[in-house]
Design a protein around this motif. Structure first.
Motif, PDB file in Angstrom:
ATOM      1  N   THR A   1       6.048   3.133   0.855  1.00 27.21           N
ATOM      2  CA  THR A   1       5.257   1.926   0.646  1.00 27.21           C
ATOM      3  C   THR A   1       5.280   1.042   1.881  1.00 27.21           C
ATOM      4  O   THR A   1       6.349   0.754   2.438  1.00 27.21           O
TER       5      THR A   1
ATOM      6  N   LYS B   1      -5.088   1.795   3.715  1.00 27.39           N
ATOM      7  CA  LYS B   1      -5.630   2.029   2.378  1.00 27.39           C
ATOM      8  C   LYS B   1      -6.453   3.309   2.351  1.00 27.39           C
ATOM      9  O   LYS B   1      -6.414   4.067   1.362  1.00 27.39           O
TER      10      LYS B   1
ATOM     11  N   ILE C   1       0.866  -1.180   0.000  1.00 25.71           N
ATOM     12  CA  ILE C   1       0.000   0.000   0.000  1.00 25.71           C
ATOM     13  C   ILE C   1       0.901   1.228   0.000  1.00 25.71           C
ATOM     14  O   ILE C   1       1.900   1.267   0.712  1.00 25.71           O
ATOM     15  N   GLY C   2       0.548   2.231  -0.796  1.00 25.31           N
ATOM     16  CA  GLY C   2       1.325   3.462  -0.786  1.00 25.31           C
ATOM     17  C   GLY C   2       1.764   3.896  -2.158  1.00 25.31           C
ATOM     18  O   GLY C   2       1.110   3.599  -3.161  1.00 25.31           O
TER      19      GLY C   2
ATOM     20  N   GLU D   1       2.882   3.882   9.064  1.00 22.62           N
ATOM     21  CA  GLU D   1       2.737   5.210   8.449  1.00 22.62           C
ATOM     22  C   GLU D   1       3.757   6.197   9.012  1.00 22.62           C
ATOM     23  O   GLU D   1       4.381   6.960   8.261  1.00 22.62           O
TER      24      GLU D   1
ATOM     25  N   GLU E   1      -3.965   6.128   2.145  1.00 22.16           N
ATOM     26  CA  GLU E   1      -2.882   5.877   1.196  1.00 22.16           C
ATOM     27  C   GLU E   1      -2.304   7.164   0.621  1.00 22.16           C
ATOM     28  O   GLU E   1      -1.102   7.260   0.348  1.00 22.16           O
TER      29      GLU E   1
END
Length: 465
Positions: free
Chosen positions: A202, A193, A138-139, A457, A196
């Motif tokens: 990532t 998500k 994700i990212g 994050e 994102e």
């Protein structure tokens, strides 16, 4: 003070949330099937509050102000994790996995469930790794890369806990909490998500098979799980810590673990050598490795756990087989024990005119190195957790002689392994892992999801500052 206010508000709202969850988690599954209609994992309820109904992916959530982290950003992650529909979904996912446990490298339906959930969230992934494993991301798709790992396999144990979602597979049980590990990582995926657009790199999600005596981590690494990844985190449930409390420490956390088996025979065929006496002498001598050679400040273990000299009461055996385990918190001590076990066994039985062939099962991946937390990565975990949950929800965990194949990741890149409490005496969640009475307090699921998401994050944020 701000953390105290936040936790007080949460404690008040959880009462309301639990009322709605009592209803939500008992509703019939919605008509949402996997590709295989006969899948025993059945159908799942999806979280709805942040879902984009047109695309099937979570809607963007979070202020662009989180490009520079503030306490409001931590509060938003916690809020997302505690949305009632999301908590209900987490419980349903965990219960579906718990009812259908699968052993090492047999996690086909569990893996199918994970991939279906990732598909619904619009999260890209690569499959298979290590037979049933998954590498999702994700990212931005670019550096820096940080990973979070969850193990998926169950144990060959008959569940003794009588509850509505008891294992439906005879002789198999999620008795170590891996069903919760998978669920928390999926919960983190849902949060990440939805945020994102705020990720400065990532996040890699690793769903790993075969932690229990299968060394699935090694095979995941061989298949490219750590490609471009520069740091990794993982959690394990703990019956020692109260529900939702995070525990960890810098440096060695879990011991390295190995096993050995020695076959003792006479040097010459037809010899009158007393193999029982020779083997017994070797067992006593093995105890001196730790008591006489190791520093009392460096915890180590050498234990002989099996001894087979046959069943005859009036005839000396032709062969004696003994075996056991050895453990230590540093690689140097661990491999020193391995070296000395072989030397002591061979030399001691040699005094009695016998030989010993020692097997450490290296070809069967039976050696786990110590799990060691990197100082900087541990400090990041601690800071994020305290900002998210408050000081009272982070504790210094003691070192444990248990072993984990997460150690293979920590040997390659900076890593942090931590515990999340499930202890709830009123509920009966007090039993150690690998017990047929093992159970968890599911109230820790949204906590673990939030910690995973915040740790990942914020790691990306800090790397770009």
């Amino acid at each position: 003070m701000e953390n105290l206010k936040k936790l007080n508000l949460l404690s008040i709202s959880i009462t309301i949330i639990n009322l709605s969850l009592t209803i939500a988690t008992e509703l019939p599954f919605i008509d949402l099937k996997y590709a295989d209609d006969n899948s025993p994992l059945g159908m799942l309820l999806r979280p709805t509050p942040t879902k984009n109904l047109s695309s099937g992916t979570p809607s963007r959530v979070g202020s662009d102000e989180c490009l520079v982290w503030t306490q409001a950003c931590s509060s938003e992650i916690l809020r997302l994790s505690y949305v009632p529909e999301n908590v209900a979904w987490l419980k349903r996912v965990r219960r579906a996995i718990h009812e259908n446990p699968e052993l090492a490298f047999e996690e086909y339906e569990t893996s199918r469930l994970v991939r279906t959930e990732l598909d619904r969230m619009g999260i890209r992934y690569r499959y298979p790794l290590a037979k049933t494993g998954i590498r999702a991301w994700i990212g931005s798709g670019g550096p820096p890369y940080v990973a979070v790992r969850a193990d998926m396999d169950a144990l060959p144990i008959q569940e003794a806990v009588e509850w509505k979602h008891k294992s439906k597979v005879a002789g198999k049980m999620h008795a170590c909490g891996h069903d919760a590990h998978v669920t928390m990582l999926l919960g983190a995926a849902h949060i990440l998500k939805s945020r994102e657009h705020l990720l400065k790199g990532t996040v890699v999600l690793l769903f790993q098979p075969a932690e229990e005596a299968g060394n699935g981590a090694k095979k995941m690494i061989e298949d490219g799980a750590l490609e471009d990844v520069e740091a990794i985190f993982a959690v394990h449930v703990s019956h020692v810590h109260p529900t939702g409390v995070i525990g960890s420490r810098s440096g060695p956390l879990l011991a390295g673990c190995g096993i050995f088996r020695a076959v003792i025979t006479a040097e010459e065929s037809g010899s009158s050598a007393d193999l029982i006496l020779a083997a017994s002498s070797a067992v006593i001598s093995l105890q001196g490795i730790v008591s006489r050679e190791a520093s009392p400040l460096d915890a180590q273990v050498v234990s002989v756990t099996s001894f087979d000299g046959g069943h005859s009461l009036d005839v000396l055996p032709d062969t004696v087989v003994l075996g056991g385990t050895y453990r230590a918190f540093s690689n140097s001590s661990f491999y020193y024990l391995k070296k000395r076990i072989r030397e002591v066994l061979v030399d001691q039985v040699g005094v009695f005119g016998c030989t010993a062939t020692v097997n450490f099962f290296e070809d069967e991946n039976a050696i786990y190195p110590p799990t060691t937390n990197n100082d900087a990565i541990y400090n990041h975990l601690k800071k994020v957790t305290v900002d998210l949950l408050g000081d009272s929800h982070f504790t210094l965990a003691p070192q444990m002689m248990g072993a984990e194949d997460f150690a293979f990741y920590s040997e390659i890149i900076p890593a942090a392994f931590y515990f999340i409490g499930i202890r709830n005496e009123e509920l009966g969640s007090v039993h150690i892992g690998h017990s047929p009475h093992f159970m968890i307090d599911e109230d820790m699921l949204p906590v673990g999801a939030a910690v995973h998401a915040a740790v990942a994050e914020r790691y990306l944020n800090d790397k770009r500052l």
